[in-house]
Design a protein around this motif. Structure first.
Motif, PDB file in Angstrom:
ATOM      1  N   ASP A 103       0.854  -1.189   0.000  1.00 24.60           N
ATOM      2  CA  ASP A 103       0.000   0.000   0.000  1.00 24.60           C
ATOM      3  C   ASP A 103       0.889   1.239   0.000  1.00 24.60           C
ATOM      4  O   ASP A 103       1.640   1.477   0.938  1.00 24.60           O
ATOM      5  N   HIS A 104       0.782   2.053  -1.039  1.00 20.47           N
ATOM      6  CA  HIS A 104       1.657   3.227  -1.134  1.00 20.47           C
ATOM      7  C   HIS A 104       1.047   4.457  -0.480  1.00 20.47           C
ATOM      8  O   HIS A 104       1.537   5.574  -0.667  1.00 20.47           O
ATOM      9  N   GLY A 105      -0.019   4.261   0.289  1.00 24.03           N
ATOM     10  CA  GLY A 105      -0.577   5.375   1.032  1.00 24.03           C
ATOM     11  C   GLY A 105       0.218   5.657   2.286  1.00 24.03           C
ATOM     12  O   GLY A 105       1.158   4.931   2.640  1.00 24.03           O
ATOM     13  N   PRO A 106      -0.143   6.707   3.023  1.00 26.81           N
ATOM     14  CA  PRO A 106       0.552   7.026   4.277  1.00 26.81           C
ATOM     15  C   PRO A 106       0.191   6.038   5.370  1.00 26.81           C
ATOM     16  O   PRO A 106      -0.717   5.226   5.239  1.00 26.81           O
ATOM     17  N   ASP A 107       0.896   6.125   6.467  1.00 29.23           N
ATOM     18  CA  ASP A 107       0.689   5.240   7.615  1.00 29.23           C
ATOM     19  C   ASP A 107      -0.526   5.735   8.397  1.00 29.23           C
ATOM     20  O   ASP A 107      -0.405   6.522   9.347  1.00 29.23           O
ATOM     21  N   GLN A 108      -1.710   5.240   8.024  1.00 28.87           N
ATOM     22  CA  GLN A 108      -2.936   5.713   8.648  1.00 28.87           C
ATOM     23  C   GLN A 108      -3.026   5.318  10.114  1.00 28.87           C
ATOM     24  O   GLN A 108      -3.614   6.043  10.925  1.00 28.87           O
ATOM     25  N   GLY A 109      -2.479   4.182  10.468  1.00 32.72           N
ATOM     26  CA  GLY A 109      -2.500   3.778  11.868  1.00 32.72           C
ATOM     27  C   GLY A 109      -1.743   4.747  12.752  1.00 32.72           C
ATOM     28  O   GLY A 109      -2.196   5.116  13.841  1.00 32.72           O
ATOM     29  N   TYR A 110      -0.575   5.177  12.281  1.00 36.31           N
ATOM     30  CA  TYR A 110       0.227   6.148  13.020  1.00 36.31           C
ATOM     31  C   TYR A 110      -0.476   7.500  13.044  1.00 36.31           C
ATOM     32  O   TYR A 110      -0.555   8.163  14.092  1.00 36.31           O
ATOM     33  N   LEU A 111      -1.023   7.897  11.885  1.00 36.81           N
ATOM     34  CA  LEU A 111      -1.688   9.188  11.790  1.00 36.81           C
ATOM     35  C   LEU A 111      -2.937   9.251  12.669  1.00 36.81           C
ATOM     36  O   LEU A 111      -3.268  10.313  13.197  1.00 36.81           O
ATOM     37  N   THR A 112      -3.626   8.133  12.827  1.00 35.50           N
ATOM     38  CA  THR A 112      -4.784   8.110  13.720  1.00 35.50           C
ATOM     39  C   THR A 112      -4.380   8.525  15.128  1.00 35.50           C
ATOM     40  O   THR A 112      -5.022   9.376  15.755  1.00 35.50           O
ATOM     41  N   GLY A 113      -3.320   7.929  15.645  1.00 37.13           N
ATOM     42  CA  GLY A 113      -2.845   8.292  16.973  1.00 37.13           C
ATOM     43  C   GLY A 113      -2.394   9.729  17.049  1.00 37.13           C
ATOM     44  O   GLY A 113      -2.696  10.449  18.012  1.00 37.13           O
ATOM     45  N   LEU A 114      -1.672  10.175  16.036  1.00 28.75           N
ATOM     46  CA  LEU A 114      -1.160  11.543  16.033  1.00 28.75           C
ATOM     47  C   LEU A 114      -2.306  12.548  16.024  1.00 28.75           C
ATOM     48  O   LEU A 114      -2.283  13.551  16.759  1.00 28.75           O
ATOM     49  N   GLN A 115      -3.317  12.294  15.206  1.00 25.71           N
ATOM     50  CA  GLN A 115      -4.469  13.196  15.149  1.00 25.71           C
ATOM     51  C   GLN A 115      -5.237  13.205  16.461  1.00 25.71           C
ATOM     52  O   GLN A 115      -5.745  14.255  16.891  1.00 25.71           O
ATOM     53  N   ASN A 116      -5.315  12.068  17.133  1.00 25.74           N
ATOM     54  CA  ASN A 116      -5.980  12.033  18.434  1.00 25.74           C
ATOM     55  C   ASN A 116      -5.196  12.800  19.492  1.00 25.74           C
ATOM     56  O   ASN A 116      -5.790  13.477  20.345  1.00 25.74           O
ATOM     57  N   VAL A 117      -3.884  12.712  19.462  1.00 27.06           N
ATOM     58  CA  VAL A 117      -3.073  13.506  20.389  1.00 27.06           C
ATOM     59  C   VAL A 117      -3.343  14.990  20.176  1.00 27.06           C
ATOM     60  O   VAL A 117      -3.566  15.754  21.130  1.00 27.06           O
ATOM     61  N   ILE A 118      -3.326  15.417  18.917  1.00 23.74           N
ATOM     62  CA  ILE A 118      -3.556  16.825  18.597  1.00 23.74           C
ATOM     63  C   ILE A 118      -4.939  17.265  19.066  1.00 23.74           C
ATOM     64  O   ILE A 118      -5.101  18.333  19.691  1.00 23.74           O
ATOM     65  N   THR A 119      -5.970  16.461  18.779  1.00 21.97           N
ATOM     66  CA  THR A 119      -7.345  16.805  19.160  1.00 21.97           C
ATOM     67  C   THR A 119      -7.472  17.014  20.664  1.00 21.97           C
ATOM     68  O   THR A 119      -8.088  17.999  21.126  1.00 21.97           O
ATOM     69  N   HIS A 120      -6.879  16.134  21.442  1.00 23.42           N
ATOM     70  CA  HIS A 120      -7.006  16.240  22.897  1.00 23.42           C
ATOM     71  C   HIS A 120      -6.162  17.380  23.454  1.00 23.42           C
ATOM     72  O   HIS A 120      -6.572  18.040  24.425  1.00 23.42           O
ATOM     73  N   LEU A 121      -5.016  17.643  22.875  1.00 24.27           N
ATOM     74  CA  LEU A 121      -4.230  18.801  23.314  1.00 24.27           C
ATOM     75  C   LEU A 121      -4.966  20.100  23.015  1.00 24.27           C
ATOM     76  O   LEU A 121      -4.941  21.041  23.822  1.00 24.27           O
ATOM     77  N   GLU A 122      -5.613  20.165  21.877  1.00 27.05           N
ATOM     78  CA  GLU A 122      -6.389  21.366  21.542  1.00 27.05           C
ATOM     79  C   GLU A 122      -7.546  21.544  22.530  1.00 27.05           C
ATOM     80  O   GLU A 122      -7.876  22.671  22.912  1.00 27.05           O
ATOM     81  N   HIS A 123      -8.152  20.444  22.936  1.00 26.73           N
ATOM     82  CA  HIS A 123      -9.215  20.533  23.938  1.00 26.73           C
ATOM     83  C   HIS A 123      -8.658  20.999  25.286  1.00 26.73           C
ATOM     84  O   HIS A 123      -9.280  21.835  25.966  1.00 26.73           O
ATOM     85  N   ILE A 124      -7.512  20.473  25.676  1.00 26.63           N
ATOM     86  CA  ILE A 124      -6.880  20.905  26.927  1.00 26.63           C
ATOM     87  C   ILE A 124      -6.610  22.402  26.905  1.00 26.63           C
ATOM     88  O   ILE A 124      -6.838  23.107  27.892  1.00 26.63           O
ATOM     89  N   PHE A 125      -6.159  22.910  25.766  1.00 21.73           N
ATOM     90  CA  PHE A 125      -5.903  24.345  25.658  1.00 21.73           C
ATOM     91  C   PHE A 125      -7.204  25.135  25.741  1.00 21.73           C
ATOM     92  O   PHE A 125      -7.290  26.148  26.454  1.00 21.73           O
ATOM     93  N   ALA A 126      -8.244  24.693  25.020  1.00 25.38           N
ATOM     94  CA  ALA A 126      -9.515  25.419  25.009  1.00 25.38           C
ATOM     95  C   ALA A 126     -10.159  25.446  26.392  1.00 25.38           C
ATOM     96  O   ALA A 126     -10.797  26.431  26.774  1.00 25.38           O
ATOM     97  N   GLU A 127     -10.005  24.359  27.152  1.00 24.43           N
ATOM     98  CA  GLU A 127     -10.618  24.245  28.476  1.00 24.43           C
ATOM     99  C   GLU A 127      -9.572  24.344  29.587  1.00 24.43           C
ATOM    100  O   GLU A 127      -9.711  23.728  30.652  1.00 24.43           O
TER     101      GLU A 127
END
Length: 368
Positions: free
Chosen positions: A288-312
């Motif tokens: 599969d010549h696509g990106p590493d979606q498994g890794y990106l899933t975790g990375l995007q979740n880290v970003i989402t929760h950090l953004e929530h921590i900042f907002a709240e």
């Protein structure tokens, strides 16, 4: 961070087609690539030991112990990581030696690599210690990806990995260790990998918020405001780089997040943040010549929760102040090596409520 971060030894010349023709295997597992790389001098240890005596790190928060040997620090400010035995050690060496061919886009997100050395009959990878520029480094190790085992893993290996993180597939990452400096107390608070193995969707936000905790609610708000935006920006840069990378998978790889926990120089110190990828004993190429979606899933979740921590951040800081700080604690000038396998110190933790009821509820998952 660090002038030497981009320095690498001379790289081999290898046709792009040869690299892309390797399917789900490291360089040493592909006969054609093994022949090409096997003749290169980079795989040979440097003559003699590292230039300076090695001593244990006091800020390592996770990682392998190889025959009882943890990563060591040289007086030259470089980290010396023991080379694992067998194919795992060879894979990681392959990755660092040939990153310019494999994935040059990731180079800004890797520690500087200075070659392999032998010291006291052990082989070590000489790497940049990214904590060196920080006076009081706060460090978080995140094991990334929805799974931490390779497609060819045995059933026993799969079960062993699943037991380490039952919710890894849902969350996309798990903490493997953490140390955080308190500006008022002058003490470090530690968490080990067993604490990280307890992560589940409901506790992601509380666990990440501990990484930006300080001794009081007011100090925590200031720390969140000074650190989280820079941390998110760096993680988004890494996200873009990984999106552009095709056909590579990084199983059981980690992200190391570091920020300045000391109170000196106030805003300038708090804005000093670094993020690097480490641990490449299980990288593979895939059809599969696509990106590493498994890794990106975790990375995007880290970003989402950090953004929530900042907002709240005000609510988050108030919950953290009411909860019992994660133990154990040690004063900054006498920090012992982290006991990564000691039982977690969770008595009194208010993990479920640390981010309040409004934490993000959705975890991104790849279509598999």
């Amino acid at each position: 961070v660090g002038v030497e971060a981009g320095q690498h030894p001379p790289k081999c010349r290898l046709g792009v087609k040869e690299v892309h023709d390797a399917r789900c295997m490291s360089l040493t597992e592909s006969p054609a690539l093994a022949h090409t790389f096997g003749s290169l001098p980079q795989h040979m240890p440097h003559d003699g030991p590292p230039p300076l005596v090695l001593h244990p790190l006091d800020h390592i928060v996770a990682g392998h112990t190889v025959q009882g040997k943890d990563a060591m620090l040289g007086a030259d400010g470089r980290l010396y990581k023991p080379v694992q035995k067998g194919i795992k050690g060879q894979r990681e060496l392959d990755f660092y030696e040939h990153v310019e061919v494999l994935c040059p886009v990731l180079r800004p997100f890797l520690p500087g690599y200075f070659g392999m050395f032998e010291y006291n009959a052990r082989k070590y990878l000489s790497l940049e210690d990214i904590a060196v520029p920080f006076s009081e480094p706060c460090v978080l190790d995140l094991k990334m990806g929805v799974r931490t085992y390779e497609p060819t893993a045995t059933a026993a290996k799969v079960q062993a990995e699943l037991s380490k993180g039952p919710y890894q597939e849902q969350v996309g990452f798990r903490p493997c260790g953490m140390r955080v400096f308190g500006t008022r107390s002058g003490q470090y608070t530690f968490r080990n990998k067993r604490w990280g193995q307890t992560i589940e969707p409901a506790t992601v936000c509380p666990m990440l918020s501990e990484f930006v905790r300080d001794d009081t609610a007011e100090l925590t708000v200031r720390r969140i405001e000074g650190v989280v935006p820079h941390l998110v920006a760096r993680l988004r840069d890494l996200e873009r780089a990984l999106h552009s990378l095709r056909g590579l998978r990084f199983y059981a790889s980690s992200i190391i997040c570091v920020y300045e926990g000391g109170s000196a120089n106030e805003a300038a110190a708090r804005s000093r943040v670094d993020v690097r990828m480490v641990d490449f004993a299980h990288w593979v190429r895939v059809d599969d010549h696509g990106p590493d979606q498994g890794y990106l899933t975790g990375l995007q979740n880290v970003i989402t929760h950090l953004e929530h921590i900042f907002a709240e951040r005000v609510t988050v800081a108030a919950h953290l102040e009411r909860s019992v700080p994660a133990g154990p604690k040690f004063v900054a000038d006498s920090v012992p090596l982290l006991e990564r396998d000691s039982p977690p110190h969770s008595e009194g933790d208010d993990a479920a409520g640390a981010c309040g009821p409004g934490g993000p509820q959705q975890d991104r998952r790849p279509n598999t």
